[in-house]
Design a protein around this motif. Structure first.
Motif, mmCIF file in Angstrom:
data_model
loop_
_atom_site.group_PDB
_atom_site.id
_atom_site.type_symbol
_atom_site.label_atom_id
_atom_site.label_comp_id
_atom_site.label_asym_id
_atom_site.label_seq_id
_atom_site.Cartn_x
_atom_site.Cartn_y
_atom_site.Cartn_z
ATOM 1 N N UNK A 199 0.827 -1.301 0.142
ATOM 2 C CA UNK A 199 -0.022 -0.068 -0.187
ATOM 3 C C UNK A 199 0.912 1.290 0.108
ATOM 4 N N UNK A 200 1.897 1.187 0.562
ATOM 5 C CA UNK A 200 2.828 2.401 0.819
ATOM 6 C C UNK A 200 3.540 2.948 -0.383
ATOM 7 N N UNK A 201 3.462 1.832 -1.416
ATOM 8 C CA UNK A 201 4.235 2.027 -2.549
ATOM 9 C C UNK A 201 3.555 3.079 -3.542
ATOM 10 N N UNK A 202 3.862 3.940 -3.934
ATOM 11 C CA UNK A 202 3.506 5.045 -4.701
ATOM 12 C C UNK A 202 4.409 5.118 -5.959
ATOM 13 N N UNK A 203 4.344 5.885 -7.053
ATOM 14 C CA UNK A 203 5.237 5.974 -8.084
ATOM 15 C C UNK A 203 6.302 7.052 -8.093
ATOM 16 N N UNK A 204 5.954 7.987 -7.348
ATOM 17 C CA UNK A 204 6.770 9.288 -7.763
ATOM 18 C C UNK A 204 7.356 9.837 -6.312
ATOM 19 N N UNK A 205 8.508 10.338 -6.474
ATOM 20 C CA UNK A 205 9.271 10.963 -5.263
ATOM 21 C C UNK A 205 9.928 12.197 -5.700
ATOM 22 N N UNK A 206 10.214 13.213 -4.947
ATOM 23 C CA UNK A 206 11.262 14.194 -4.974
ATOM 24 C C UNK A 206 12.060 13.874 -3.677
ATOM 25 N N UNK A 207 13.449 14.044 -4.171
ATOM 26 C CA UNK A 207 14.416 14.013 -3.131
ATOM 27 C C UNK A 207 15.150 15.314 -3.203
ATOM 28 N N UNK A 208 14.989 16.120 -2.135
ATOM 29 C CA UNK A 208 15.911 17.320 -2.011
ATOM 30 C C UNK A 208 17.327 16.920 -1.263
ATOM 31 N N UNK A 209 18.316 17.190 -1.751
ATOM 32 C CA UNK A 209 19.732 17.032 -1.243
ATOM 33 C C UNK A 209 20.606 18.065 -1.393
#
Lengths: 744, 119
Positions: free
Chosen positions: A175-185
């Motif tokens: 359920x926790x899986x989704x498609x898109x992430x933004x990673x700020x680094x």
């Protein structure tokens, strides 16, 4: 032997050493030396045993060693006091570890609850403190990491690893899986200081899914203010993958946690798992942005605001380097250009090799022999150069000098191949000394110096017995009882010092003690009593000292359990002589005794005297020669049986004419001949008559037994510098031949 | 690629060599930090794997000296240890460690961790 078996063999060898060390350390701790160094050493040793055990899946050993280690860690940190009880427990635990190791080595199974009692005591001791709760939790986590990983070898080369929890990082519910992430680094300068590299992180992110990386250049200062090791650049990465989790993303940044500002945000709304993710996720995003999307990746590239430095990162190691990414790398010693990673990598991999190789000892021996011959030829060549030749052929002289230098270098390198540090022998001695101290009730400390001195492997192997004997002798006869020592104003604890050093072409091994020294009166009276010395014979102090090496000599009133049963120091002497060495003893009454072993660097090269018998060259090992006398000056006599004897300082020595013995034509005139007085094992002497003495030199020993039968009286052969073969006289063999004949 | 392995356990060194050379790395070995420093002075190395608990010079001191030498600011150093407690990791990181590997290591994990810190 499979590779795994080899590792195991290495591991068990290592365990033996570690257990020995543990025993020593605990003995010292028990005697009151609770120094941090010792506590660290025992901790390290148990830690190493556990580490290896984990790798081989010896879970019972891991479990016990872990509990033991935890206790030691607490002791080390001062949370638990190393009381007499705790020390006792540790010593017992040490034995248990040893039993576990032995069982593992022999593939035996120990009773299920073996060591359980001690383990409980460890736990109780560790839990006895107040921070028990926190510790307990930590320890449990610790235990988890110790789930043994069993290594299974498929065939013989390809290791296959049964991983108990391979998907540890991907176990979040679907359920926790989704498609898109933004990673700020945004890396801190510390990230670069610890050799962190953003590019590698991006590469790893790219292995999780499609990524787009955008560099934020705004904080970049003007060049004048630019700090080469500063950190200015920040990145925003969008990652799309149907299966990736936040945990998996954060896992990528595991090593740089705390060294950067990191944000991980999910772009898409979480969808019910019942729906097909491929259709849902992009659609949801598209709806938000009012964009029509063809695919996930194109959707993402549109999602990200256009920027000058947007790059698509491939999971492949060949990464085009952005100019900005390169900026923090200014301080790096190896600048990476755009093309290099892709081109250099494969060739680097190809060029890699192992750092060491296994070589058959025979092969090494062959090289050692040949180098020995080269050394001899070279020295012969050099000797041939007399003054006139030198003046005439200067170039040749120079060439020979270079040859001499290179040959020496070659000899050193070749010898070092077979050389081993004496440590392997020395390391057995502390235990011996401890046992001796225990048995005699004396206080003895062993000091070792020069453990890293290297000696030829073949010599090292034969060094253990003589050294053991010498140390026993020092402990038994040299060091006094504590009472006697204090009465003499000495420290109660006696010191035996064992040292190794290289001096010229020899290795010196010295065993010295600060004991009472040799009791010369007693030595002399015993020697006279046993007929080792004639009653009227006068001896210097040094000669008396050397008597302890005389065969059958033992001053101990009763044959003690320690210095052996009737076997005296003569065994030491004969063992050392066998490997071409010598023993010298020096003693100062009340101050101590020093025994020096002088050993050759190698057994392959022998120091000999070159002689001629009926124009045929023979060589006699220098180590057995006592002196040479001109025949015309020798005092010969005849015994009733017809044999010839030589009178040397009141002693009659059997004479062997080598020409006669080897059935060579005798020279008529005996006045120009020589007597070579030799000493055989057990210091009986024999006089050899030769026609001429040519000189002293080094030769390489060649066995004759490979191609011929063993010849009595001949130890082998050697090739001389001029190409002639000379036989090596076996003095001991000649002597026994004679004895045999006389007896018959 | 050259990996310097620093560990006082011959078993661990042998296993590291096996795994690493199997993956195409060239492996250098040292038994303590001091030996490790000696090798670094004379040999080019791409990545270092070091134990913490070692005689003569421990891993923490070794890492500190490597970083202090100025020549190896960007040399990735992986701490190889069974100590999973947070303070050991932070201590290693504070000294300048790039990452860590937990013993006993799984070969694939070991290789993937190396690729995480080196090109």
């Amino acid at each position: 032997m499979s590779e795994l078996d080899e590792f195991k063999a290495t591991y068990f060898d290592e365990c033996s050493e570690l257990l020995l060390e543990l025993e020593e350390q605990f003995a010292a701790i028990q005697s009151g030396e609770r120094t941090p160094d010792r506590l660290n050493a025992v901790f390290r040793a148990i830690h190493s045993i556990k580490g290896g055990a984990g790798a081989f899946g010896f879970s019972a050993l891991v479990g016990f060693a872990h509990a033991f280690e935890t206790l030691l860690d607490h002791v080390r940190d001062g949370r638990i006091e190393m009381s007499v009880e705790v020390t006792g427990l540790c010593i017992r635990a040490n034995d248990i570890v040893a039993d576990f190791v032995t069982a593992a080595r022999n593939n035996e199974t120990l009773p299920e609850h073996f060591g359980a009692e001690e383990k409980l005591r460890f736990d109780a001791l560790c839990a006895g403190e107040n921070v028990a709760d926190l510790e307990g939790e930590l320890m449990e986590e610790f235990d988890l990491d110790f789930t043994p990983v069993r290594v299974v070898l498929k065939g013989d080369t390809e290791p296959v690893y049964e991983e108990p929890d391979a998907d540890r990082f991907e176990t979040l519910p679907f359920q926790a899986m989704a498609g898109h992430w933004t990673v700020g680094f945004k890396p801190h300068p510390a990230l670069y200081a610890r050799a962190g590299d953003p590019l590698l992180l991006f590469r790893e992110l790219a292995s999780l899914g499609d990524t787009h990386v955008r560099a934020m250049l705004s904080p970049m200062p003007v060049l004048a203010e630019f700090d080469a090791i500063g950190s200015y650049c920040a990145w925003e990465i969008t990652l799309s993958s149907p299966t990736v989790t936040e945990a998996a993303i954060r896992e990528v940044f595991e090593f740089v946690e705390g060294d950067c500002d990191l944000t991980v945000t999910e772009l898409a709304t979480t969808q019910p798992t019942a729906l097909p993710t491929e259709a849902l996720a992009p659609a949801a995003r598209a709806a938000d942005h009012g964009t029509t999307l063809a695919s996930q990746s194109s959707a993402l590239s549109d999602l990200v605001p256009p920027a000058e430095l947007t790059q698509k990162i491939d999971p492949a190691p060949a990464l085009p380097k952005s100019p900005v990414a390169a900026a923090p790398e200014l301080a790096r010693p190896s600048p990476v250009t755009e093309q290099t990673p892709a081109e250099d990598k494969p060739s680097e991999h190809k060029a890699t090799g192992v750092q060491s190789i296994r070589v058959d000892l025979d092969k090494v021996d062959r090289v050692v022999n040949m180098v020995g011959e080269l050394v001899i030829t070279q020295s012969m060549l050099t000797q041939q150069m007399d003054e006139t030749l030198r003046a005439k052929y200067q170039e040749l002289v120079r060439g020979l000098e270079v040859l001499a230098q290179t040959t020496r270098g070659l000899q050193d390198s070749v010898m070092s191949i077979r050389a081993q540090p004496v440590k392997s022998v020395f390391s057995r001695m502390p235990r011996l000394v401890r046992e001796l101290a225990g048995k005699t009730g004396k206080k003895i400390r062993l000091e070792t110096v020069g453990e890293n001195t290297e000696i030829d492997k073949t010599i090292i192997e034969q060094l253990s017995d003589p050294l053991t004997h010498m140390i026993r002798n020092s402990a038994d006869h040299g060091i006094e009882s504590p009472a006697k020592r204090s009465a003499a104003g000495k420290n109660e604890t006696g010191v035996i010092r064992l040292s190794a050093d290289q001096a010229g072409g020899n290795i010196l091994i010295v065993v010295e003690d600060d004991g009472a020294g040799i009791n010369r009166e007693r030595v002399l009276s015993v020697a006279r009593e046993r007929g080792v010395v004639a009653p009227d014979q006068q001896l210097t102090d040094e000669q008396i000292d050397q008597l302890i090496f005389a065969p059958g000599f033992s001053t101990a009133d009763a044959v003690s359990d320690i210095s052996g049963r009737g076997v005296g120091m003569d065994v030491v002497l004969s063992n050392i002589k066998k490997i071409g060495g010598s023993v010298h003893v020096r003693s100062i009454t009340g101050r101590g005794t020093r025994m020096t072993l002088r050993l050759p660097l190698t057994l392959a090269v022998l120091d000999v005297m070159l002689v001629k018998v009926s124009a045929t060259p023979y060589v006699i090992p220098l180590s057995s020669i006592v002196e040479t006398i001109q025949c015309s000056r020798a005092d010969f006599g005849r015994v009733p049986s017809g044999g010839k004897v030589l009178r040397v300082r009141g002693e009659y020595v059997e004479v062997i004419d080598l020409a006669e013995r080897f059935a060579l034509p005798n020279e008529a005139d005996t006045t120009n001949r020589f007597v070579v007085l030799c000493e055989t094992d057990g210091s009986t002497k024999v006089a050899l008559i030769v026609d001429d003495i040519i000189g002293q030199q080094q030769v390489v020993i060649k066995s004759l037994e490979e191609n011929f039968e063993r010849i009595e009286g001949i130890a082998g052969a050697t090739i001389l510098g001029d190409g002639h073969v000379a036989l090596i006289v076996d003095v001991q063999g000649l002597k026994s031949m004679v004895t045999h004949r006389t007896a018959a | 690629m050259r990996v310097l392995t620093v560990d006082d356990s011959r078993t661990i060194l042998a296993m590291l060599r096996h795994t690493l050379s199997g993956a195409g790395f060239e492996v250098l070995q040292a038994e303590d930090g001091k030996q490790g420093l000696d090798i670094l002075r004379n040999e080019p190395v791409d990545v270092v794997i070091t134990d913490i608990n070692m005689p003569v010079m421990d891993g923490i001191q070794f890492i500190k000296e490597v970083r202090a030498s100025g020549l190896y600011q960007s040399l990735p150093i992986l701490i190889l240890t069974t100590e999973t407690s947070q303070d050991k990791r932070s201590e290693g990181k504070a000294a300048g460690g790039t990452g860590w590997i937990v013993k006993p290591f799984e070969p694939e994990k070991l290789i993937s961790v190396i690729h995480r810190v080196v090109h």
